[in-house]
Write an enzyme that holds these catalytic residues in place. Structure first.
Site: not given
Length: 263
Positions: A163-165
């Protein structure tokens, strides 16, 4: 209105920094203040921003602290309105607020609430900030925005950090698209992609942290060390300066260089 009694290349200019309560945001706010800007400090932790504002004022600068959750449209609108009420203009904005989300988690094991929380702050939050910052800047004839992405906005996550990437890849696309929309209006929009930089998220003093981040920098950083928040802050402020007047739609990596090699 912003006063002109403070000297420096940003004297008379107003800079807004989100996620200013610690780490890269705090370092960027201090760098702007050292260079003469009046600084608006925005974060959810108002007490930390209030303390930072006091430090800036005690050093002879100007600062305003505003509590804001960038995932909430009303908070973002109020943040920019408070800036204009206090200083009368907005010249620079650094959209830095972000959350890490789940780590070491394969994508199918991420739940919907986790996904939404990361996207709400890291991607929607950047869009909301620009949505309200851009009109305020155009009234004054333009300005500069820097959005904080990540090295994981330029390559896949290798630590179960999907999700962060994904959100940071989105920040890169959002920044480049906005740069195309508004470049002809004297508004430059760029992004920075920091590598592993000391912060509350990246803290080698935690149990096992030194070994973990030692492995990470060996894999991702040719300088083989963690970055310091001040190093990324100087790059951000440069992108907002007249020295970067022809830089628009760029993504500046501040990561010590790639460590990918065959020997």
């Amino acid at each position: 209105m912003a006063t002109t009694s403070v000297t420096g290349p940003f004297a008379g200019r107003v800079a807004l920094v989100t996620g200013a309560s610690s780490g890269l945001g705090e370092a960027t706010a201090l760098e702007f203040a050292r260079r003469g800007a009046a600084v608006v400090l925005a974060a959810r932790r108002e007490d930390r921003c209030e303390a930072l504002a006091s430090r800036i004022v005690a050093a002879g600068g100007e600062a305003l602290h505003v509590r804001a959750d960038v995932a909430r449209a009303a908070d973002v609108e109020a943040m920019v309105a408070a800036t204009l009420r206090r200083f009368g203009r907005l010249d620079c904005a650094v959209n830095n607020a972000g959350v890490a989300g789940p780590m070491r988690t394969p994508l199918a094991d991420v739940d919907e609430a986790q996904w939404d929380a990361v996207m709400g702050v890291n991607l929607k939050g950047v869009w909301l900030c620009m949505k309200h910052e851009i009109p305020a800047m155009l009234v004054s004839g333009g300005g500069a925005i820097v959005n904080v992405a990540s090295i994981y906005g330029l390559k896949p996550s290798d630590v179960g950090h999907g999700p962060y990437a994904t959100s940071k890849h989105g920040v890169v696309g959002l920044s480049r698209s906005a740069a195309t929309d508004y470049g002809q209006m004297s508004l430059r929009i760029n992004a920075v992609a920091p590598g592993f930089t000391r912060s509350e998220m990246v803290d080698p003093r935690r149990p096992g942290g030194a070994e973990h981040y030692g492995r990470m920098v060996a894999r991702h950083c040719a300088l083989n060390r963690l970055g310091e928040a001040e190093e990324a802050a100087r790059a951000i402020v440069w992108l907002c300066s007249a020295e970067a007047s022809y830089v628009n739609g760029a993504v500046l990596s501040v990561d010590g260089g790639s460590a990918t090699r065959m020997y």
